[in-house]
Design a protein around this motif. Structure first.
Motif, PDB file in Angstrom:
ATOM      1  N   ASN A 113       0.755 -14.068  -5.278  1.00 51.44           N
ATOM      2  CA  ASN A 113       0.180 -13.715  -3.974  1.00 51.44           C
ATOM      3  C   ASN A 113       0.435 -12.257  -3.602  1.00 51.44           C
ATOM      4  N   LEU A 114       0.938 -11.454  -4.549  1.00 48.11           N
ATOM      5  CA  LEU A 114       1.294 -10.058  -4.276  1.00 48.11           C
ATOM      6  C   LEU A 114       0.427  -9.115  -5.093  1.00 48.11           C
ATOM      7  N   GLN A 115      -0.164  -8.141  -4.410  1.00 47.57           N
ATOM      8  CA  GLN A 115      -0.928  -7.100  -5.098  1.00 47.57           C
ATOM      9  C   GLN A 115      -0.557  -5.741  -4.521  1.00 47.57           C
ATOM     10  N   TYR A 116      -0.753  -4.700  -5.324  1.00 54.59           N
ATOM     11  CA  TYR A 116      -0.441  -3.342  -4.888  1.00 54.59           C
ATOM     12  C   TYR A 116      -1.679  -2.469  -4.970  1.00 54.59           C
ATOM     13  N   ARG A 117      -1.748  -1.534  -4.017  1.00 60.51           N
ATOM     14  CA  ARG A 117      -2.854  -0.577  -3.980  1.00 60.51           C
ATOM     15  C   ARG A 117      -2.309   0.838  -3.837  1.00 60.51           C
ATOM     16  N   ASN A 118      -2.792   1.750  -4.679  1.00 61.95           N
ATOM     17  CA  ASN A 118      -2.463   3.170  -4.535  1.00 61.95           C
ATOM     18  C   ASN A 118      -3.518   3.790  -3.629  1.00 61.95           C
ATOM     19  N   ALA A 119      -3.233   3.810  -2.336  1.00 63.29           N
ATOM     20  CA  ALA A 119      -4.193   4.314  -1.351  1.00 63.29           C
ATOM     21  C   ALA A 119      -3.460   4.602  -0.054  1.00 63.29           C
ATOM     22  N   THR A 120      -4.129   5.291   0.849  1.00 65.34           N
ATOM     23  CA  THR A 120      -3.597   5.525   2.186  1.00 65.34           C
ATOM     24  C   THR A 120      -4.162   4.481   3.142  1.00 65.34           C
ATOM     25  N   ALA A 121      -3.563   4.393   4.319  1.00 65.70           N
ATOM     26  CA  ALA A 121      -4.079   3.470   5.325  1.00 65.70           C
ATOM     27  C   ALA A 121      -5.507   3.817   5.696  1.00 65.70           C
ATOM     28  N   GLU A 122      -5.803   5.116   5.750  1.00 70.19           N
ATOM     29  CA  GLU A 122      -7.158   5.553   6.100  1.00 70.19           C
ATOM     30  C   GLU A 122      -8.170   5.119   5.048  1.00 70.19           C
ATOM     31  N   MET A 123      -7.781   5.213   3.782  1.00 73.17           N
ATOM     32  CA  MET A 123      -8.679   4.800   2.701  1.00 73.17           C
ATOM     33  C   MET A 123      -8.950   3.301   2.754  1.00 73.17           C
ATOM     34  N   LEU A 124      -7.896   2.513   2.979  1.00 74.90           N
ATOM     35  CA  LEU A 124      -8.076   1.065   3.047  1.00 74.90           C
ATOM     36  C   LEU A 124      -8.933   0.677   4.239  1.00 74.90           C
ATOM     37  N   LEU A 125      -8.750   1.377   5.343  1.00 73.79           N
ATOM     38  CA  LEU A 125      -9.514   1.070   6.550  1.00 73.79           C
ATOM     39  C   LEU A 125     -11.011   1.227   6.322  1.00 73.79           C
ATOM     40  N   LYS A 126     -11.396   2.209   5.536  1.00 69.70           N
ATOM     41  CA  LYS A 126     -12.812   2.423   5.249  1.00 69.70           C
ATOM     42  C   LYS A 126     -13.421   1.251   4.484  1.00 69.70           C
ATOM     43  N   GLU A 127     -12.574   0.520   3.747  1.00 71.50           N
ATOM     44  CA  GLU A 127     -13.069  -0.585   2.931  1.00 71.50           C
ATOM     45  C   GLU A 127     -13.093  -1.907   3.693  1.00 71.50           C
ATOM     46  N   CYS A 128     -12.317  -1.995   4.766  1.00 66.68           N
ATOM     47  CA  CYS A 128     -12.110  -3.276   5.444  1.00 66.68           C
ATOM     48  C   CYS A 128     -13.031  -3.449   6.644  1.00 66.68           C
ATOM     49  N   LEU A 167       0.854  -1.195   0.000  1.00 69.33           N
ATOM     50  CA  LEU A 167       0.000   0.000   0.000  1.00 69.33           C
ATOM     51  C   LEU A 167       0.886   1.239   0.000  1.00 69.33           C
ATOM     52  N   ASP A 168       0.606   2.174  -0.910  1.00 69.46           N
ATOM     53  CA  ASP A 168       1.362   3.425  -0.930  1.00 69.46           C
ATOM     54  C   ASP A 168       0.498   4.524  -1.540  1.00 69.46           C
ATOM     55  N   ALA A 169       0.685   5.745  -1.015  1.00 70.46           N
ATOM     56  CA  ALA A 169      -0.111   6.885  -1.472  1.00 70.46           C
ATOM     57  C   ALA A 169       0.443   7.527  -2.727  1.00 70.46           C
ATOM     58  N   THR A 170       1.632   7.120  -3.183  1.00 69.60           N
ATOM     59  CA  THR A 170       2.266   7.723  -4.348  1.00 69.60           C
ATOM     60  C   THR A 170       1.994   6.890  -5.592  1.00 69.60           C
ATOM     61  N   PRO A 171       1.238   7.407  -6.565  1.00 64.98           N
ATOM     62  CA  PRO A 171       0.880   6.596  -7.749  1.00 64.98           C
ATOM     63  C   PRO A 171       2.088   6.090  -8.512  1.00 64.98           C
ATOM     64  N   GLU A 172       3.114   6.927  -8.660  1.00 65.63           N
ATOM     65  CA  GLU A 172       4.276   6.533  -9.462  1.00 65.63           C
ATOM     66  C   GLU A 172       5.003   5.332  -8.883  1.00 65.63           C
ATOM     67  N   VAL A 173       5.151   5.280  -7.556  1.00 64.65           N
ATOM     68  CA  VAL A 173       5.888   4.154  -6.975  1.00 64.65           C
ATOM     69  C   VAL A 173       5.079   2.861  -7.075  1.00 64.65           C
ATOM     70  N   ILE A 174       3.755   2.971  -6.977  1.00 66.02           N
ATOM     71  CA  ILE A 174       2.916   1.784  -7.131  1.00 66.02           C
ATOM     72  C   ILE A 174       2.999   1.249  -8.547  1.00 66.02           C
ATOM     73  N   GLN A 175       3.053   2.129  -9.539  1.00 65.81           N
ATOM     74  CA  GLN A 175       3.191   1.692 -10.934  1.00 65.81           C
ATOM     75  C   GLN A 175       4.505   0.947 -11.132  1.00 65.81           C
ATOM     76  N   VAL A 176       5.590   1.474 -10.571  1.00 67.11           N
ATOM     77  CA  VAL A 176       6.887   0.807 -10.691  1.00 67.11           C
ATOM     78  C   VAL A 176       6.872  -0.522  -9.941  1.00 67.11           C
ATOM     79  N   ALA A 177       6.272  -0.539  -8.752  1.00 72.83           N
ATOM     80  CA  ALA A 177       6.203  -1.772  -7.962  1.00 72.83           C
ATOM     81  C   ALA A 177       5.463  -2.869  -8.716  1.00 72.83           C
ATOM     82  N   ALA A 178       4.326  -2.517  -9.292  1.00 68.06           N
ATOM     83  CA  ALA A 178       3.523  -3.507 -10.023  1.00 68.06           C
ATOM     84  C   ALA A 178       4.257  -4.009 -11.259  1.00 68.06           C
TER      85      ALA A 178
END
Length: 322
Positions: free
Chosen positions: A183-198, A161-172
């Motif tokens: 078994n690995l996935q990446y999300r461009n989001a903040t911890a607060e955003m993910l918490l709202k979904e979980c 999980l990372d809030a920076t779109p560019e680093v997530i693109q490189v990671a993926a």
């Protein structure tokens, strides 16, 4: 600090003094205290803050713990993140000892009679795949140095999980080069955003946030989100920088100005956190600390190792109450 660190501090202080950065004697009685820092390096810290202060967030982003300027800084570094000799060389060097620490923390956590995840593995499988059947969340994953390592250790799932779109693109893109990392996935989001979904049922067995705390805007708020993303009985592992004279000298003056281990402006000393402050904030969220250690850098060999000395980099492992 040990003899190597003391020798390095002496040499660095001499070089820094010649550059008019500091005018302190680190071996003088009380020189490593916060009081001496206040009187001796406050002007340097203030000038660093003026370079690194982010703009006031808009009303729509006011609740975010993310600092806009930090996102821009790491976005600019994303294209060379996976270069072991590039601007993120320190993270490449630090990755092996922090993985070793995570495995140690997981082993100790399992011995605490923590409720095991479903489908626990036999001992031999556990040795080969120590994270097997664990759902892991890596908050502030950057371009995935740690996330990929955790996925290869057999985790059921790893979410970077990372809030920076560019680093997530490189990671993926980097993970896509290895077809075994299903078994690995990446999300461009903040911890607060993910918490709202979980929901609680969707929370994670293990949550890590390594070298992130010193870059967020609201540390208590960020830690609350991290804590809520851990399932009851789960594991939280955090690493950051202590707020000491040694951390200022080694993490800012040495790493950023003299040894080129990090780009200038990466760190702001006033955002560093004493371990007791981190412990207090986490334990207020129904966790208890069960392990901690420091990381020590050997400039002669360019290597990091675990250490009892927590005066610069340190890591802490917490168990969430059931």
């Amino acid at each position: 600090t040990d003899r190597i660190t003391t020798m390095l501090c002496s040499r660095l202080l001499l070089q820094a003094s010649r550059r008019s950065l500091v005018h302190l004697n680190p071996f003088e009685k009380g020189a490593c205290s916060t009081g001496m820092l206040d009187s001796g390096i406050r002007s340097y810290v203030a000038s660093s803050n003026r370079r690194n202060t982010s703009a006031v967030p808009s009303s729509g982003a006011a609740r975010s713990t993310v600092i806009g300027e930090e996102i821009s800084r790491f976005a600019a570094l994303s294209s060379r993140w996976w270069d072991p000799e590039g601007p993120m060389i320190a993270l490449h060097q630090l990755n092996p000892p922090r993985i070793a620490y995570l495995l140690r923390a997981v082993a100790q956590w399992e011995k605490l009679n923590v409720r095991p995840p479903e489908g626990s593995s036999p001992p031999e499988t556990s040795r080969r795949q120590p994270l097997r059947n664990l759902n892991v969340l890596d908050i502030g994953c950057g371009c995935g140095l740690l996330s990929e390592s955790l996925a290869r250790l057999g985790a059921r799932s790893v979410t970077g999980l990372d809030a920076t779109p560019e680093v997530i693109q490189v990671a993926a893109a980097h993970a896509a080069m290895d077809p075994t990392l299903t078994n690995l996935q990446y999300r461009n989001a903040t911890a607060e955003m993910l918490l709202k979904e979980c929901s609680q049922e969707q929370s994670f067995d293990v949550v890590t946030s390594m070298e992130v705390l010193e870059h967020v805007n609201d540390v208590p708020g960020f830690l609350r989100s991290c804590c809520e993303l851990v399932r009851p009985g789960g594991l939280l592992v955090l690493s950051t920088l202590n707020k000491t004279f040694a951390s200022w000298l080694l993490a800012i003056v040495a790493a950023e100005r003299l040894l080129d281990l990090a780009p200038p402006g990466t760190h702001t000393w006033e955002k560093f956190l004493p371990p007791e402050h981190v412990r207090k904030m986490v334990e207020e969220n129904s966790f208890h600390l069960f392990d901690q250690c420091g990381f020590r850098y050997n400039p002669l060999f360019g290597r990091w190792s675990q250490s009892a000395d927590m005066s610069v980099n340190y890591v802490m492992a917490f168990n969430k109450d059931d």
